[in-house]
Structure formats: structure tokens, C-alpha cells
Design a protein around this motif. Sequence first.
Motif, PDB file in Angstrom:
ATOM      1  N   VAL A 137       0.835  -1.208   0.000  1.00 31.40           N
ATOM      2  CA  VAL A 137       0.000   0.000   0.000  1.00 31.40           C
ATOM      3  C   VAL A 137       0.868   1.255   0.000  1.00 31.40           C
ATOM      4  CG1 VAL A 137      -1.736   1.311   1.284  1.00 31.40           C
ATOM      5  CG2 VAL A 137      -1.908  -1.183   1.144  1.00 31.40           C
ATOM      6  N   GLU A 138       1.938   1.239   0.782  1.00 34.43           N
ATOM      7  CA  GLU A 138       2.838   2.388   0.825  1.00 34.43           C
ATOM      8  C   GLU A 138       3.464   2.638  -0.543  1.00 34.43           C
ATOM      9  OE1 GLU A 138       6.671   3.992   3.445  1.00 34.43           O
ATOM     10  OE2 GLU A 138       5.522   2.232   4.076  1.00 34.43           O
ATOM     11  N   ASP A 139       3.820   1.565  -1.230  1.00 40.38           N
ATOM     12  CA  ASP A 139       4.385   1.706  -2.574  1.00 40.38           C
ATOM     13  C   ASP A 139       3.349   2.250  -3.546  1.00 40.38           C
ATOM     14  OD1 ASP A 139       6.567   1.190  -4.524  1.00 40.38           O
ATOM     15  OD2 ASP A 139       5.123  -0.231  -5.354  1.00 40.38           O
ATOM     16  N   GLU A 140       2.097   1.805  -3.407  1.00 34.61           N
ATOM     17  CA  GLU A 140       1.025   2.305  -4.283  1.00 34.61           C
ATOM     18  C   GLU A 140       0.818   3.802  -4.092  1.00 34.61           C
ATOM     19  OE1 GLU A 140      -1.918  -1.555  -4.765  1.00 34.61           O
ATOM     20  OE2 GLU A 140      -2.142  -0.251  -3.026  1.00 34.61           O
ATOM     21  N   ALA A 183       1.477   6.803  -6.875  1.00 33.66           N
ATOM     22  CA  ALA A 183       0.251   7.429  -7.387  1.00 33.66           C
ATOM     23  C   ALA A 183       0.619   8.572  -8.333  1.00 33.66           C
ATOM     24  CB  ALA A 183      -0.599   7.953  -6.232  1.00 33.66           C
ATOM     25  N   PRO A 184       0.112   8.564  -9.558  1.00 36.94           N
ATOM     26  CA  PRO A 184       0.540   9.559 -10.547  1.00 36.94           C
ATOM     27  C   PRO A 184       0.053  10.970 -10.269  1.00 36.94           C
ATOM     28  CG  PRO A 184      -1.212   8.180 -11.429  1.00 36.94           C
ATOM     29  CD  PRO A 184      -0.831   7.582 -10.120  1.00 36.94           C
ATOM     30  N   GLY A 185      -0.986  11.099  -9.456  1.00 37.11           N
ATOM     31  CA  GLY A 185      -1.517  12.425  -9.158  1.00 37.11           C
ATOM     32  C   GLY A 185      -1.553  12.703  -7.669  1.00 37.11           C
ATOM     33  N   ARG A 186      -2.361  13.667  -7.294  1.00 33.45           N
ATOM     34  CA  ARG A 186      -2.528  14.013  -5.885  1.00 33.45           C
ATOM     35  C   ARG A 186      -3.378  12.963  -5.170  1.00 33.45           C
ATOM     36  NH1 ARG A 186      -0.571  19.293  -3.705  1.00 33.45           N
ATOM     37  NH2 ARG A 186       0.238  20.370  -5.529  1.00 33.45           N
ATOM     38  N   ASP A 236      -5.287   5.660 -10.091  1.00 36.71           N
ATOM     39  CA  ASP A 236      -4.014   5.033 -10.439  1.00 36.71           C
ATOM     40  C   ASP A 236      -3.649   5.244 -11.910  1.00 36.71           C
ATOM     41  OD1 ASP A 236      -5.517   3.234 -11.946  1.00 36.71           O
ATOM     42  OD2 ASP A 236      -5.475   1.669 -10.428  1.00 36.71           O
ATOM     43  N   CYS A 237      -2.573   4.621 -12.331  1.00 40.67           N
ATOM     44  CA  CYS A 237      -2.063   4.814 -13.698  1.00 40.67           C
ATOM     45  C   CYS A 237      -3.034   4.304 -14.754  1.00 40.67           C
ATOM     46  CB  CYS A 237      -0.713   4.114 -13.854  1.00 40.67           C
ATOM     47  SG  CYS A 237       0.597   4.826 -12.836  1.00 40.67           S
ATOM     48  N   LYS A 268       4.734   9.126   4.293  1.00 42.79           N
ATOM     49  CA  LYS A 268       5.552   9.909   3.347  1.00 42.79           C
ATOM     50  C   LYS A 268       4.727  10.465   2.182  1.00 42.79           C
ATOM     51  CE  LYS A 268       9.417   6.850   4.435  1.00 42.79           C
ATOM     52  NZ  LYS A 268      10.377   5.827   3.911  1.00 42.79           N
ATOM     53  N   ILE A 269       3.563  11.024   2.507  1.00 43.52           N
ATOM     54  CA  ILE A 269       2.685  11.551   1.456  1.00 43.52           C
ATOM     55  C   ILE A 269       2.216  12.974   1.763  1.00 43.52           C
ATOM     56  CG2 ILE A 269       1.840   9.356   0.543  1.00 43.52           C
ATOM     57  CD1 ILE A 269      -0.430   9.433   2.506  1.00 43.52           C
ATOM     58  N   SER A 270       2.907  13.657   2.679  1.00 46.45           N
ATOM     59  CA  SER A 270       2.496  15.017   3.033  1.00 46.45           C
ATOM     60  C   SER A 270       2.566  15.959   1.844  1.00 46.45           C
ATOM     61  CB  SER A 270       3.377  15.552   4.169  1.00 46.45           C
ATOM     62  OG  SER A 270       3.216  14.781   5.342  1.00 46.45           O
ATOM     63  N   ASN A 271       3.459  15.671   0.888  1.00 45.83           N
ATOM     64  CA  ASN A 271       3.645  16.563  -0.254  1.00 45.83           C
ATOM     65  C   ASN A 271       2.695  16.262  -1.405  1.00 45.83           C
ATOM     66  OD1 ASN A 271       4.875  14.087  -0.775  1.00 45.83           O
ATOM     67  ND2 ASN A 271       6.339  14.987  -2.209  1.00 45.83           N
TER      68      ASN A 271
END
Length: 661
Positions: free
Chosen positions: A134-137, A141-144, A170-171, A206-209
Amino acid sequence: MEEDIPGSDDIQAAGMSCEKKSDNLVHLNEDRVYACDNDIDKRLPCGASSDNGGGNGDSSGDDSKSSRSPDVELDKIRRAMCNMVISDGLSLRTSERVGFKIFVASLCPHFNPPSPTDLVKDALNYYKEERKIVEDELQRAPGRICFTVDNMTDDIIEENCTCLTAHWIDCDWNLQKRMIKFETLITPFDEDYVCATIKSCLANWKISNKVLSFTVDKPFYRSSMMVSITTHLQKTNSMVLGGQLFHISCSHEIINLVVVAGLNLIEKVIDKIRSIVEHIRSFTSKKEKFYELARSSFGLDTSKRLIGDTDARWNSTFVMLDRFLYFRDVIDSFVSKDKNIKVFALKQEEWERVAEVFNFLKVLYDVMNTYLASKTQTPNVHFHVLWTVFRKLSDISNGPPSFLFTMAKELHLEFDKYWSDNCLVLSCAAVLDPRFKLERVEYCYEKLYGEEYAREMIGKVKTALFDMFVEYNKVVDKPNNVGYVARGYLEHDDYEDYVAFLSKRSKVEEKSELERYLEDWHSDMDKDTDVLAYWKNNSKRFPCLSCLARDILTVPISTVAWKSVFSTTKNFHCLWRKSIPLETPIVMEALVCYHDWVRARGLMKGSPFYGYNDDDVEEGSEDEFEENEDEDDDGDDEDEGEDGDDEDEDEEEDDEDCKED
């Protein structure tokens, strides 16, 4: 604040904690269980044993089958069983049910179902593996990524809880969502604690950005918690459109407010209707007499049946009212002659009020079913749903006085506030639907507010779209639009000069992707267009705009799963939670998240269950109401409810075990 992830020590501790509970669950009835185990062993095929210890028993069959490693196959079965128990919310005692053991033994004699304690240990190990996926997905993720903060009631432990769910496209342009945080809350809610938990969760994943928006329930909307999260994210995250799309209010609450207000107007009449329906359905002789009267004296279609309702699903109440109104003349005649229900007979005024409320709810019922039938539950679909309800309230509140007038007037003010807060993201999403674009949005606003306000709002929506397009245009990689020039026909200096000339000219004359999209001819408005499929197919044609569309269409307008749109409550129900000690919140969170991930993974493309929607089984539909009624008609209704209570018995047994523990 560092997020806790179950490690080897946590798993060991969880096993020890659960060992005590599972031991009690088993040994409270050990004589019965062991006796049944011995009986099972006697009935198993020759050479098989219910306690074979994972494949150590003798096997029969051809050499090709026996050449395969039994440990590998048994590991797969063990994992599949764990996934079944966790994803379907079954009791941990499932593995020790006699019937289940017989069933498993008939399929695979060498498989020994794990104990409740081992099930938990297995699930925690699988959680750690799945978390990495899930973390890798999320990273890929290509967008926000958009988030929902959902508050619900856990009807197992009777506590309030909140969960944080990530949504993205997703892609392959498929909507995805995964729960990444689960917390049990103590009322009143501590906003500072929830805020710190969310910040920590985003950092640990690691998705705050990558954050685009937060969709929240009313208690958290525009709260200090959301302000704090916004300020925190602005330090590491460039907010789209200056953060104007960051705060989204859950649409489920405003829809529920409308439904409940309508039903409350005829609450006492609905109680009378329930009494009449229940009485007729409870006696076979009376039911047969009722439908014979409807067929012979009134010429009605008796394939339609009277249907009861459930408090938690308003669509069942709507269907009950629908059938009750259909049999109105029959009911008046039948009730007047039955002394047991004569007191519940409806007056003429009550019939009229029921019909008026029914016609009002029919608008919501039809539009919600349209939403459920759509291929994707994206915000462009929500625009149509909310606009339809808003327009109905506007028509009633601006029309002549009626039974619904006062209610509609009050709800119109509430709905107007909700619409004002969320109309920008809804409108942008509707414009990015190739069937609608700006003209459809302008039409909708004109019907609500008139031409002048519609033009003003369209101007704001158009400005927002072009501003976002400029933002995305700066960061999205695009192919060179200057075109190909054959170098062999020009000298070096002339070639460079000519390329510069074409580039300058293209900037002046070429329209942007957004302009070209808005000027394109509309798709067929009657066609059930898959919006995500459209943008997938046109991503090369609109490379920058498709990235913008991907993010806008990701935004969830409701914190409630689409399967629960007719529910008036938000509950979380998993029987295995009774066996998890409350003092192990890390374990509880891991299993709840894993529950969500397994279900999501099982229904994805590539899975043998892709396209199967078990949510329909949970929520029910009008067709299911019909099937249940037909089943009732096949037997004696006086015995209704005596069978099929195994799950309730399981819950009662688990309750007793928990109390004794």
C-alpha cells in the motif's frame, strides 16, 4: 509523533493477549468442542485427521499432485482463511466451529484450521506485508491524493471511532482507496489529538507533499483542527488553487438531513403503517385474504407485495410507502373490517400527507439510484445528485404554501450554505465531464439562482479552472508542440532561426488544452459515459489537462462508502473485534486496516471476484426486498424470524464469552 507499526514484539504481545481470550473462548465449551473433534476424526476419509498438523498425514491420488509441496498449498489455504475471517468480519471462533471443520476436512484433509490466537498472529504478519504494498502504491500514485476523515460508531464495542482513508486515481485511471489510520475516540472529541495523529500519519506514510483535499464530517468541518492541518501542509506542500479545494464537507450528512426531516413529518403515520403491514404479513390466512381481495375486487397486480422496513435504511421505508400507497384502496377496505388493526386506519388527510412526502422522497430515491448505477462515483456525479435535491427544495420553498413548505424553507437555507461551501470543486468536476462542460453548469446555476448569478458563478468557475491549468502547466511534462522540421533543407543558422520563429508563432496562435477541450463538441448527453475512461483515452491529446482532471475527479464528496448512501447511520461491524483486547489499540488498528485492504484487493481488476459487488448483499435493494417477501410467502409467516439466526447466536455466544473472560 511517530506512528506505531506492529513489529515482532507487538505480534508476540498480541498473541499473548489474545491467547488468554481465545483460550477462554475455547475452554468454556471444551468438552463439547473436544467431543465434536473426536467425532469428526471418525468421519474423515481414511488416512485423514482433523489435527494433522499442516499436511503431515498420508495423501492419496496421482503422483503429479503429491509431487507438489504440501506446505506451499497449505500456506495459501491458511492465508485465504485468514483473509476470509478478517475481510468478512467473521468471529475468530469460525476456525473451531464443528461445521466449518467438517467442510474444510472434506476439501483438504491435510489442513488444520488455525486457532483464534494464530489467526490474529497471521493477520498481523500479513498486515506488515500488505502495508509495504500500500505504501508503494501511494508513493507511485501519478496524481494528488485526497483524504476522508470519517467518524462512525463501532457497534461491537459501542465506541466512537475515526478513520483516515486515502483516495487516488491510479495509472490505469481506476479509483482506489485505502484506509491508513484507525483510532477509537473518547467523546468529546479531542481535536488537538486527532490533528496530531493525522499529521503523524501523513508523515509516516511519506505523502504530506501529495495532499489535495480533506473531506470531513460536520464536527471537523472548518474546525481549528483543519486550519492547523492546512497550515502544517503549506510548509511542505503547494496547495492547489491556494487551498480553495482543501476543505470539503461530507454530502451524506446534508442528504440525510433532508431525508430524516421528510420522514419526521409523518413519523406517527409511518408507525401506523408499520403496524398494519406487520399484522397482515404475520398471518398467512390474512395475507392470502388481502391479496385475493386486491386481485379480485380491485384488479391490482399482486406480484407486488407489502414490504416492511428497517430503521437504518431509508430506502426500505420508501419502498414500504410505495407499496402501501399502491394498495391504498385495498388497505382501507381490509383494515375497516379487521378489529385488530382498525384503530390504525389512516384518515384522508394522513393519506394525502404520506403521498406528498413520498413524492418528495422519490426525487432523492431516483437520483441516488442513478448515482449507484454510474460507472464511477466521481464528484461530477455528485454535482448532479446535489443539484437535483437542491432544486427540489427550491421549487417547494418558492412555491405555494403546502404541507412541506416550512420544512423545505428551513432545509433550503442549510443546503444553500452547503452548496456555497462546496460548489467550486463540484462545478469544476462537472465541467471536466465531457458531456456537460460549462454550458451544463451554467444551466444548473440559472435554474437555482437566475441568469445574472449564473453568469457570475460561471466566471468564477472558469477563472478557477484556468488558474489551475496554469499551475499544472508549469510542472507537467508535455511533448514538443513546435513540430518536426527537416534539418537537411536549411543551413544551421536558418534552421535555428526557423525553429524560434515557429515556437514564437505557436505561442501566439495555438489555443491551450483547456480552451480546445471546452470548445470541443459535446458527447452524447444521454450516453452513460465513463468519465475516467474518457480522460484515459484522451490523456495524450490533453497531457496537462488530463493531469488536472485526474486530481479533481479524485476528490471524494462523501466520507461514506457509496454502498451506504441509503443508510441513516454509520456503523462498523466485525465479529472478530470482540476477541481483540481493547488495551491493544495497535493490533486493533492493524487488523481494521488489513480488513479494508483485503476487501479492496479482492475486488480489483485481475481478481477472480472483480465485478462482484458484495455490498449489494449487505445493503439490500428493492429487488432483494421482493425476494425476501417471496421467501416469506413460501412458508408460514407466523414462524418468520425463527430460522436463519445463526449469526445472532454467534454474537450472543461471543458476548457471553467476553463477559466471562
